[in-house]
Write an enzyme that holds these catalytic residues in place. Structure first.
Site, PDB file in Angstrom:
ATOM      1  N   GLU A 273       0.859  -1.184   0.000  1.00  0.00           N
ATOM      2  CA  GLU A 273       0.000   0.000   0.000  1.00  0.00           C
ATOM      3  C   GLU A 273       0.898   1.237   0.000  1.00  0.00           C
ATOM      4  O   GLU A 273       1.633   1.475   0.962  1.00  0.00           O
ATOM      5  CB  GLU A 273      -0.918   0.041   1.224  1.00  0.00           C
ATOM      6  CG  GLU A 273      -1.927  -1.089   1.319  1.00  0.00           C
ATOM      7  CD  GLU A 273      -3.125  -0.920   0.408  1.00  0.00           C
ATOM      8  OE1 GLU A 273      -3.194   0.101  -0.316  1.00  0.00           O
ATOM      9  OE2 GLU A 273      -3.999  -1.812   0.420  1.00  0.00           O
ATOM     10  N   VAL A 274       0.870   1.999  -1.071  1.00  0.00           N
ATOM     11  CA  VAL A 274       1.569   3.281  -1.098  1.00  0.00           C
ATOM     12  C   VAL A 274       0.544   4.400  -0.965  1.00  0.00           C
ATOM     13  O   VAL A 274      -0.658   4.190  -1.166  1.00  0.00           O
ATOM     14  CB  VAL A 274       2.416   3.478  -2.380  1.00  0.00           C
ATOM     15  CG1 VAL A 274       3.472   2.397  -2.510  1.00  0.00           C
ATOM     16  CG2 VAL A 274       1.534   3.496  -3.617  1.00  0.00           C
TER      17      VAL A 274
END
Length: 304
Positions: A273-274
């Site tokens: 998850e960025v």
């Protein structure tokens, strides 16, 4: 904010019927083209085998579902699955998967078989949406009874190879639109209250508490923190309501939510998850972070 009329479709407290669902669909206007993804896949066809593993039809539009795999697949070698675009709005997952293949995929030739599905949800990709055409979240649909066509097609693709996968990394983003659009829409669709949360500021991983492999998760965090910042936990040691098992690693039972990362049963699995909306990063840095995460995951799997 928990106002009952926060989302502009439907009646507060009542689940959507077909008229509300159709209204939602009409609001999802294309803002980019899946053809741009297909053109990149075609360009990679000189080095990888292009696989069409299905197609989906949404109203008058038909989308081929495409993957790339090692052109010299060797059953004596371990295999890696890389998936992106399970949620169509998560751009760096799609572009990161493609860039990994373009810039680094050949480094694994003769060491590890690669199977990459860079854009699992093409209708949603074009509309920058979390849900598919049928208002289903594909990343809650990776099980036999799941209703998302995109998930079923991908599971059928990997089924004959399932025992060969040593590692699976699923590339995602968490954006401000999670709180401004997608979670309010979910609450409205289901006739429930919208309870706001805080979007984590930085990169993090979702680990499966039933197959933790924290050393694997930590190796990815160590690689990515050289590129972009890692999301901190809150004062309670949690993120999004879940336990933070290690800096930047959220852990909960992934199979309970039928996440994409559970479908191979591989020894090493994770979901990235960025956070591209952060003032501390930018979209290009997020793509690079995804590439570094893939490399770290595959290298750790090869060494262990």
């Amino acid at each position: 904010m928990t106002s009952a009329n926060f989302y502009p479709i439907g009646t507060p407290g009542q689940p959507w019927g077909e008229s509300e669902r159709e209204q939602w669909r009409k609001n999802q206007l294309p803002s980019r083209s899946y053809d741009d993804v297909l053109s990149q896949i075609r360009m990679l066809g000189n080095e990888y085998k292009i696989v069409k593993y299905g197609e989906i039809t949404c109203a008058s539009d038909t989308y081929p579902l495409m993957a790339l795999r090692s052109d010299d697949w060797d059953e004596s070698l371990p295999a890696a699955l890389v998936t992106g675009g399970v949620h169509g709005y998560e751009t760096s997952g799609v572009l990161g998967a493609l860039r990994f293949l373009k810039e680094h995929g050949q480094e694994y030739k003769g060491k590890m078989n690669l199977l990459v599905a860079p854009c699992v949800s093409p209708w949603a990709f074009e509309r920058i949406s979390r849900w598919n055409y049928h208002l289903i979240d594909p990343n809650r649909s990776f099980y036999a009874e799941g209703k998302a066509e995109e998930a079923q097609a991908l599971m059928s693709l990997i089924a004959p190879l399932r025992e060969q996968f040593r590692v699976h990394i699923d590339l995602h983003e968490t954006t401000d639109s999670d709180e401004s659009e997608f979670r309010p829409a979910l609450a409205a669709r289901d006739g429930g209250p919208y309870i706001p949360d805080v979007v984590p500021d930085g990169f993090y991983l979702v680990s499966d508490e039933e197959n933790s492999q924290l050393d694997f998760q930590q190796a990815i965090i160590a690689a990515v923190e050289k590129v972009t910042h890692i999301a901190p936990s809150n004062a309670e040691g949690k993120m999004l309501g879940f336990r933070v098992a290690s800096p930047g690693v959220v852990e909960y039972p992934n199979s309970h939510y039928h996440l994409c990362s559970t479908m191979t049963g591989a020894r090493f699995t994770t979901t990235t998850e960025v956070y591209p909306d952060s003032e501390k990063t930018n979209p290009e840095e997020c793509i690079i972070a995804q590439v570094e995460a893939v490399k770290a995951a595959l290298n750790f799997a090869l060494d262990n």
